[in-house]
Design an enzyme around this catalytic site. Structure first.
Site, PDB file in Angstrom:
ATOM      1  N   GLY A 191       0.835  -1.203   0.000  1.00 10.02           N
ATOM      2  CA  GLY A 191       0.000   0.000   0.000  1.00 10.02           C
ATOM      3  C   GLY A 191       0.860   1.239   0.000  1.00 10.02           C
ATOM      4  O   GLY A 191       2.013   1.209  -0.446  1.00 10.02           O
ATOM      5  N   VAL A 195       0.433   4.748   5.062  1.00  8.14           N
ATOM      6  CA  VAL A 195      -0.143   3.662   5.865  1.00  8.14           C
ATOM      7  C   VAL A 195       0.948   2.656   6.249  1.00  8.14           C
ATOM      8  O   VAL A 195       0.892   2.050   7.323  1.00  8.14           O
ATOM      9  CB  VAL A 195      -1.328   2.987   5.116  1.00  8.14           C
ATOM     10  CG1 VAL A 195      -1.913   1.848   5.938  1.00  8.14           C
ATOM     11  CG2 VAL A 195      -2.415   4.016   4.817  1.00  8.14           C
ATOM     12  N   GLY A 196       1.965   2.542   5.422  1.00  8.20           N
ATOM     13  CA  GLY A 196       3.094   1.654   5.745  1.00  8.20           C
ATOM     14  C   GLY A 196       3.686   2.004   7.114  1.00  8.20           C
ATOM     15  O   GLY A 196       4.056   1.124   7.894  1.00  8.20           O
ATOM     16  N   GLU A 213       5.647  -3.232   0.879  1.00  6.27           N
ATOM     17  CA  GLU A 213       5.695  -2.996  -0.573  1.00  6.27           C
ATOM     18  C   GLU A 213       4.952  -1.699  -0.825  1.00  6.27           C
ATOM     19  O   GLU A 213       3.724  -1.676  -0.856  1.00  6.27           O
ATOM     20  CB  GLU A 213       5.019  -4.167  -1.315  1.00  6.27           C
ATOM     21  CG  GLU A 213       5.719  -5.505  -1.164  1.00  6.27           C
ATOM     22  CD  GLU A 213       7.012  -5.599  -1.972  1.00  6.27           C
ATOM     23  OE1 GLU A 213       7.200  -4.790  -2.903  1.00  6.27           O
ATOM     24  OE2 GLU A 213       7.840  -6.466  -1.655  1.00  6.27           O
ATOM     25  N   CYS A 247       1.768   0.299  -9.320  1.00 10.25           N
ATOM     26  CA  CYS A 247       2.817   0.858  -8.446  1.00 10.25           C
ATOM     27  C   CYS A 247       4.109   1.114  -9.203  1.00 10.25           C
ATOM     28  O   CYS A 247       4.833   2.054  -8.900  1.00 10.25           O
ATOM     29  CB  CYS A 247       3.066  -0.059  -7.264  1.00 10.25           C
ATOM     30  SG  CYS A 247       3.519  -1.717  -7.756  1.00 10.25           S
TER      31      CYS A 247
HETATM   32  P1  NAD Z   1      -3.396   2.442   1.297  1.00 12.86           P
HETATM   33  O1  NAD Z   1      -2.100   2.350   1.998  1.00 12.86           O
HETATM   34  O2  NAD Z   1      -4.155   3.702   1.344  1.00 12.86           O
HETATM   35  O3  NAD Z   1      -4.370   1.293   1.812  1.00 12.86           O
HETATM   36  C1  NAD Z   1      -4.036  -0.073   1.849  1.00 12.86           C
HETATM   37  C2  NAD Z   1      -4.867  -0.781   2.908  1.00 12.86           C
HETATM   38  O4  NAD Z   1      -4.446  -0.337   4.181  1.00 12.86           O
HETATM   39  C3  NAD Z   1      -6.350  -0.421   2.816  1.00 12.86           C
HETATM   40  O5  NAD Z   1      -7.003  -1.396   2.086  1.00 12.86           O
HETATM   41  C4  NAD Z   1      -6.808  -0.369   4.261  1.00 12.86           C
HETATM   42  O6  NAD Z   1      -7.436  -1.563   4.635  1.00 12.86           O
HETATM   43  C5  NAD Z   1      -5.543  -0.202   5.039  1.00 12.86           C
HETATM   44  N1  NAD Z   1      -5.518   1.111   5.658  1.00 12.86           N
HETATM   45  C6  NAD Z   1      -5.690   2.308   5.061  1.00 12.86           C
HETATM   46  N2  NAD Z   1      -5.580   3.302   5.971  1.00 12.86           N
HETATM   47  C7  NAD Z   1      -5.339   2.709   7.160  1.00 12.86           C
HETATM   48  C8  NAD Z   1      -5.149   3.190   8.481  1.00 12.86           C
HETATM   49  N3  NAD Z   1      -5.183   4.502   8.769  1.00 12.86           N
HETATM   50  N4  NAD Z   1      -4.937   2.292   9.462  1.00 12.86           N
HETATM   51  C9  NAD Z   1      -4.888   0.981   9.183  1.00 12.86           C
HETATM   52  N5  NAD Z   1      -5.074   0.464   7.955  1.00 12.86           N
HETATM   53  C10 NAD Z   1      -5.308   1.315   6.956  1.00 12.86           C
HETATM   54  O7  NAD Z   1      -2.990   2.033  -0.166  1.00 12.86           O
HETATM   55  P2  NAD Z   1      -3.918   1.843  -1.398  1.00 12.86           P
HETATM   56  O8  NAD Z   1      -4.620   3.114  -1.695  1.00 12.86           O
HETATM   57  O9  NAD Z   1      -4.746   0.619  -1.251  1.00 12.86           O
HETATM   58  O10 NAD Z   1      -2.832   1.534  -2.540  1.00 12.86           O
HETATM   59  C11 NAD Z   1      -2.161   2.531  -3.225  1.00 12.86           C
HETATM   60  C12 NAD Z   1      -0.709   2.580  -2.823  1.00 12.86           C
HETATM   61  O11 NAD Z   1      -0.153   1.286  -2.810  1.00 12.86           O
HETATM   62  C13 NAD Z   1       0.138   3.366  -3.800  1.00 12.86           C
HETATM   63  O12 NAD Z   1       1.062   4.149  -3.097  1.00 12.86           O
HETATM   64  C14 NAD Z   1       0.867   2.278  -4.597  1.00 12.86           C
HETATM   65  O13 NAD Z   1       2.069   2.674  -5.165  1.00 12.86           O
HETATM   66  C15 NAD Z   1       1.055   1.261  -3.538  1.00 12.86           C
HETATM   67  N6  NAD Z   1       1.258  -0.048  -4.132  1.00 12.86           N
HETATM   68  C16 NAD Z   1       2.485  -0.641  -4.011  1.00 12.86           C
HETATM   69  C17 NAD Z   1       2.694  -1.864  -4.604  1.00 12.86           C
HETATM   70  C18 NAD Z   1       4.023  -2.542  -4.509  1.00 12.86           C
HETATM   71  O14 NAD Z   1       4.085  -3.711  -4.841  1.00 12.86           O
HETATM   72  N7  NAD Z   1       5.087  -1.894  -4.075  1.00 12.86           N
HETATM   73  C19 NAD Z   1       1.683  -2.482  -5.323  1.00 12.86           C
HETATM   74  C20 NAD Z   1       0.460  -1.845  -5.415  1.00 12.86           C
HETATM   75  C21 NAD Z   1       0.237  -0.628  -4.800  1.00 12.86           C
END
Ligand code: NAD
Length: 502
Positions: A191, A195-196, A213, A247
């Site tokens: 993600g 959030v990471g 990731e 991503c």
């Molecule tokens: P996000 O981090 O917003 O959300 C991912 C998940 O985290 C959500 O489904 C949710 O359940 C959880 N989450 C969100 N906010 C939270 C919080 N405050 N507390 C706890 N859990 C929470 O990411 P996204 O919008 O789903 O994805 C987009 C991002 O992911 C982009 O930055 C993209 O580059 C990255 N991404 C990376 C890869 C990779 O392999 N490196 C692949 C796909 C996407």
């Protein structure tokens, strides 16, 4: 006894299953992986329909970039799992030459895998295959932002996999927060970097190891030596798949003004050829996942001059493939991850200028270099830092199973795909198995008190790390080899006369 919450129950059930030892058995793991592969094969149309509902994903993208990736990864793992899982023999030193140093490949235990919405099938399930292969029990949380795919995963996984060992938990932020209060043995998160950091904080409470990731901006450098027709196709395909919500999509371009002109003209031609005059009508383009993301992307259009595309239809969650020129490097489109079909171009006059530009920003997930020069790729590879890199193409590097896929710095930590997935979910447990051989014990006994100068020198010499062999040292090596051979001979004689205790 106090009643367990839903999440405590799921983790408890998985932990009990792990402690039963079931997942230690390689044949059990293979059976689960084969069932997972069957799940993809038998439900292709159901998965494609869910992906079309969530993202308007064309079948070709659903099959090639989600289902086939998952199936081929399992085929790759199944063919190598015996080799990867078996204990690894390690060279000994002189003191332990009669013993067995090994590295065991231990599963961590109960693993949490959280996926993002943009590739809502492969992002939670590709790491899951690695975790299963390594012998873990898994709790997988697909993204709530792609609900149809999450629901399909939740419905099908229990039908194919052992329901004590492998669980699917659905939900949004509140559910994730609750889930993260549990103790896991490993957390694998895909993600955003924001959030990471929350995930890392939660993991820290229990010192849980994590793979993150994450995303970021993946730059493309193009010089004036490229075949522009091929370069444009390879770059714009990487930008347009999933309507830019990838991503490792090429995020922005660094090139000279002259290269920019050629790129824009060719891109206009190629986009028309692929998607016709009205790309919104093309069946080969996805939609933006939510209204919020359409509004975010629409804002970026103000950060430059639209050279190609620029159409927005909020009702249809649509933004056409767009190229922006005259872009301010400090504007939002150049400082935030775009994650949509907008390609800004910033002008640089040399590879060195491009390298400086890249190095002043967060470390990219991927770096793309387009050139026919032999030494330009090495210049970028040696002077920049990125999760991965691909020269003269985009995205395609992830089709090579054993190329580890992951970020660095702001774009993530850890990696997966192929062998890297198995390694990620495996603890390499060192073990030295000694025996009671009397000759070996006599050497080892020199460590016991009373200490002496002689024993210290003897042991220092025995334990000394010898440098890699070189011809210069051949005579010494031969002498050393003869010495070792005679020790073995002594051991054999000792065995024959019954002095060996084993
Ligand atoms: P996000 O981090 O917003 O959300 C991912 C998940 O985290 C959500 O489904 C949710 O359940 C959880 N989450 C969100 N906010 C939270 C919080 N405050 N507390 C706890 N859990 C929470 O990411 P996204 O919008 O789903 O994805 C987009 C991002 O992911 C982009 O930055 C993209 O580059 C990255 N991404 C990376 C890869 C990779 O392999 N490196 C692949 C796909 C996407």
């Amino acid at each position: 006894m106090e009643k367990m919450t839903r999440y405590e129950e799921v983790v408890h059930q998985a932990r009990e299953a792990f402690h039963s030892g079931r997942t230690r058995d390689i044949e059990f793991r293979k059976k689960q992986l084969k069932a997972l592969k069957r799940m993809y094969e038998e439900n292709e149309s159901m998965f494609c329909a869910a992906l079309a509902k969530d993202l308007h994903k064309p079948k070709q993208e659903s099959v090639l970039l989600e289902l086939n990736l998952l199936k081929d990864d399992i085929t790759h793992i199944l063919a190598r799992l015996d080799e990867w899982a078996k204990p690894e023999k390690i060279a000994s030193n002189l003191v332990t030459m009669f013993d067995t140093p090994l590295i065991y490949h231990d599963p961590y235990g109960v693993v949490l895998v959280m996926g993002a919405w943009n590739y809502p099938l492969q992002l939670p399930l590709l790491p899951m295959s690695g975790a299963i292969a390594a012998g873990n029990c898994v709790i997988v949380k697909p993204s709530e932002v792609s609900p149809a795919t999450a629901q399909t995963i939740a419905e099908l996984i229990p039908k194919y996999l052992d329901s004590d060992c492998y669980h699917v938990v659905c939900g949004g932020i509140p559910e994730t927060e609750e889930l993260l209060k549990q103790r896991f043995d490993y957390i694998f998160y895909t993600g955003s970097p924001q959030v990471g950091k929350i995930i890392r904080d939660a993991a820290n409470k229990h010192l849980t190891p994590t793979t993150l990731e994450l995303g970021g901006k993946s730059p493309v450098y193009i010089d004036d030596t490229v075949n522009m027709d091929i370069a444009v196709r390879r770059i714009m395909w990487g930008k347009c798949i999933n309507l830019g919500q990838t991503c490792i999509a090429p995020d922005y371009i660094l090139c000279s003004k002259e290269v920019q002109e050629k790129f824009v003209n060719k891109a206009r031609e190629v986009l028309k050829e692929w998607y016709t005059e009205n790309p919104q009508k093309s069946p080969d383009l996805c939609r933006i996942v939510t209204d919020k993301h359409v509004s975010r992307l629409e804002e970026y259009l103000k950060d430059g001059t639209v050279a190609v595309g620029g159409e927005v239809d909020k009702e249809d969650k649509w933004i056409s493939p767009t190229i922006l020129v005259d872009v301010n490097p400090e504007s939002k489109v150049m400082t935030e991850e775009i994650f949509g079909p907008i390609m800004p171009i910033v002008n640089v006059n040399s590879a060195y200028e491009a390298i400086n530009f890249i190095n002043k920003r967060e470390k990219p997930l991927t770096l793309y270099i387009f050139t026919k020069h032999k030494d330009i790729p090495n210049l970028f590879l040696a002077r920049t830092s990125s999760g991965s890199s691909c020269v003269n193409d985009t995205v395609i590097h992830l089709s090579v199973h054993d190329l580890p896929f992951g970020g660095i710095g702001n774009s993530g930590m850890g990696a997966y795909h192929g062998k890297a997935s198995f390694d990620t979910f495996t603890h390499r447990k060192s073990c030295l198995i000694r025996n009671y051989n009397k000759i070996a014990d006599a050497i080892g006994a020199k460590r016991y008190p009373p200490y002496s100068e002689g024993n210290m020198k003897f042991l220092s010499n025995m334990l000394k790390e010898r440098a890699a062999p070189s011809l210069k040292y051949l005579p010494y090596l031969l002498t050393f080899g003869l010495g070792v051979a005679s020790v073995f001979a002594v051991k054999e004689i000792a065995k024959a006369v019954g002095a060996d205790d084993d």
